[in-house]
Design a protein around this motif. Structure first.
Motif, mmCIF file in Angstrom:
data_model
loop_
_atom_site.group_PDB
_atom_site.id
_atom_site.type_symbol
_atom_site.label_atom_id
_atom_site.label_comp_id
_atom_site.label_asym_id
_atom_site.label_seq_id
_atom_site.Cartn_x
_atom_site.Cartn_y
_atom_site.Cartn_z
ATOM 1 N N ASP A 54 -4.565 2.042 -9.534
ATOM 2 C CA ASP A 54 -4.695 1.100 -8.419
ATOM 3 C C ASP A 54 -6.036 0.397 -8.550
ATOM 4 O OD1 ASP A 54 -4.808 -0.275 -6.057
ATOM 5 O OD2 ASP A 54 -4.830 1.508 -4.764
ATOM 6 N N ALA A 55 -6.015 -0.921 -8.834
ATOM 7 C CA ALA A 55 -7.262 -1.686 -9.007
ATOM 8 C C ALA A 55 -7.665 -2.380 -7.707
ATOM 9 C CB ALA A 55 -7.087 -2.704 -10.127
ATOM 10 N N GLY A 56 -7.035 -2.009 -6.597
ATOM 11 C CA GLY A 56 -7.443 -2.565 -5.308
ATOM 12 C C GLY A 56 -6.679 -3.818 -4.928
ATOM 13 N N PRO A 57 -7.177 -4.518 -3.888
ATOM 14 C CA PRO A 57 -6.435 -5.663 -3.344
ATOM 15 C C PRO A 57 -6.263 -6.803 -4.341
ATOM 16 C CG PRO A 57 -8.211 -5.002 -1.876
ATOM 17 C CD PRO A 57 -8.411 -4.252 -3.154
ATOM 18 N N SER A 58 -5.111 -7.452 -4.258
ATOM 19 C CA SER A 58 -4.796 -8.612 -5.092
ATOM 20 C C SER A 58 -5.092 -9.896 -4.320
ATOM 21 C CB SER A 58 -3.309 -8.563 -5.456
ATOM 22 O OG SER A 58 -2.840 -9.827 -5.838
ATOM 23 N N VAL A 59 -5.361 -10.981 -5.070
ATOM 24 C CA VAL A 59 -5.576 -12.291 -4.422
ATOM 25 C C VAL A 59 -4.261 -13.032 -4.188
ATOM 26 C CG1 VAL A 59 -7.900 -12.625 -5.367
ATOM 27 C CG2 VAL A 59 -5.905 -13.442 -6.660
ATOM 28 N N VAL A 60 -3.166 -12.470 -4.667
ATOM 29 C CA VAL A 60 -1.870 -13.158 -4.582
ATOM 30 C C VAL A 60 -1.437 -13.346 -3.125
ATOM 31 C CG1 VAL A 60 0.612 -12.840 -5.031
ATOM 32 C CG2 VAL A 60 -1.049 -12.496 -6.877
ATOM 33 N N GLU A 63 0.806 -1.220 0.000
ATOM 34 C CA GLU A 63 0.000 0.000 0.000
ATOM 35 C C GLU A 63 0.844 1.278 0.000
ATOM 36 O OE1 GLU A 63 -3.229 -0.203 2.652
ATOM 37 O OE2 GLU A 63 -4.076 1.694 1.953
ATOM 38 N N ASP A 64 1.965 1.257 0.773
ATOM 39 C CA ASP A 64 2.770 2.481 0.844
ATOM 40 C C ASP A 64 3.468 2.811 -0.468
ATOM 41 O OD1 ASP A 64 4.458 0.282 1.118
ATOM 42 O OD2 ASP A 64 5.925 1.374 2.326
ATOM 43 N N MET A 65 3.568 1.817 -1.355
ATOM 44 C CA MET A 65 4.234 2.051 -2.646
ATOM 45 C C MET A 65 3.266 2.496 -3.742
ATOM 46 S SD MET A 65 7.479 1.743 -2.720
ATOM 47 C CE MET A 65 7.645 1.658 -4.490
ATOM 48 N N VAL A 66 1.945 2.444 -3.456
ATOM 49 C CA VAL A 66 0.960 2.756 -4.504
ATOM 50 C C VAL A 66 1.193 4.147 -5.119
ATOM 51 C CG1 VAL A 66 -1.504 3.196 -4.914
ATOM 52 C CG2 VAL A 66 -0.783 1.111 -3.718
ATOM 53 N N GLY A 101 0.935 -12.130 1.120
ATOM 54 C CA GLY A 101 -0.251 -11.420 0.618
ATOM 55 C C GLY A 101 -0.244 -9.949 0.998
ATOM 56 N N GLY A 102 -1.445 -9.324 0.901
ATOM 57 C CA GLY A 102 -1.557 -7.906 1.246
ATOM 58 C C GLY A 102 -1.106 -6.964 0.137
#
Ligand SMILES: CC(C)(COP(=O)(O)OP(=O)(O)OC[C@H]1O[C@@H](n2cnc3c(N)ncnc32)[C@H](O)[C@@H]1OP(=O)(O)O)[C@@H](O)C(=O)NCCC(=O)NCCS
Length: 219
Positions: free
Chosen positions: A192-198, A179-182, A203-204
């Protein structure tokens, strides 16, 4: 923009750069976020054209590059290779995937049969580099800590996206970011397309992406 360090060059990475890539990754990423030698070797072998290395040319002491001071993989490829080495200070490494955003499968190495072909199971088809994919999946971007904060990360990523756009190898570029790198990526025109499932690295992650078809990288 701040001037680049002296004697800088940017070029695609190859298998000969693997030692420097692994070393720089270990200096810049926490252990749970590193790809490691095997995956890096696979990525540079599968898609060397989807990588960029930023090097500084370092003159050798005696004007000659001895075997002891300078392993073969670090000797300059230029005509004056006897008098300088290339030190890797930043890189971008990517493969292609068939999905819009990076998946855990895209970060894996596919199973290969004895003849060197990808085993044709459904899951395996999505693993690693997918040559027909429309998304360039940037798996790693980093800058040597000694050179961070000098806009080199911005420079190498902008240069990479522009080259990918010019070469028309895919329709988009995707990256995973904490998040801090967005904002770093948004400043370069990524969305930014939001949270990833990876789940890799605990994660995160956020999914970031930029189109290569209708936009230029922001200055
Ligand atoms: C992230 C990284 C590639 C940035 O490279 P860099 O050359 O230091 O970055 P730049 O100098 O181009 O910075 C551009 C902007 O991003 C910001 N930024 C850089 N790194 C940041 C970080 N880790 N967190 C938040 N913001 C950051 C800078 O403050 C700067 O903002 P400004 O324009 O308002 O001054 C580098 O710090 C690095 O290698 N980090 C370790 C590996 C890593 O985390 N890679 C990214 C995985 S998503």
């Amino acid at each position: 923009m701040a001037p680049l360090p002296e004697h800088v060059l940017i070029r695609p990475l190859g298998s000969a750069d693997i030692d420097q890539v692994v070393k720089l990754e270990s200096h810049t990423f926490p252990s749970n976020e590193r790809a490691g030698r095997e995956k890096m070797r696979y990525r540079l072998h599968a898609a060397p054209e989807l990588s960029s290395g930023m090097f500084v040319r370092v003159p050798t002491k005696k004007g000659r590059c001895s075997k002891r001071d300078c392993p073969r993989s670090q000797r300059s490829h230029s005509s004056d290779s006897a008098s300088s080495t290339e030190k890797l200070i930043a890189f971008v490494i990517a493969t292609k995937c068939a999905t819009e955003y990076i998946t855990d499968d895209a970060l894996e190495i596919p199973e290969i049969d004895k003849e060197g072909y990808r085993k044709p199971t459904e899951v395996n088809c999505q693993r690693g580099h997918v040559e027909t994919g429309n998304t360039i999946a940037v798996e790693s971007i980093c800058v040597d800590p000694e050179y961070q904060g000098m806009k080199l990360g911005t420079t190498i990523l902008r240069d990479f996206v522009q080259r990918m756009s010019t070469q028309a190898v895919a329709g988009r570029v995707a990256i995973l970011a904490r998040e801090d790198m967005v904002p770093f990526y948004e400043n370069l025109g990524f969305y930014d397309a939001g949270p990833s499932v990876v789940k890799f690295g605990g994660g995160g992650w956020h999914n970031l992406w930029i189109s290569l078809e209708d936009s230029e990288v922001d200055d």
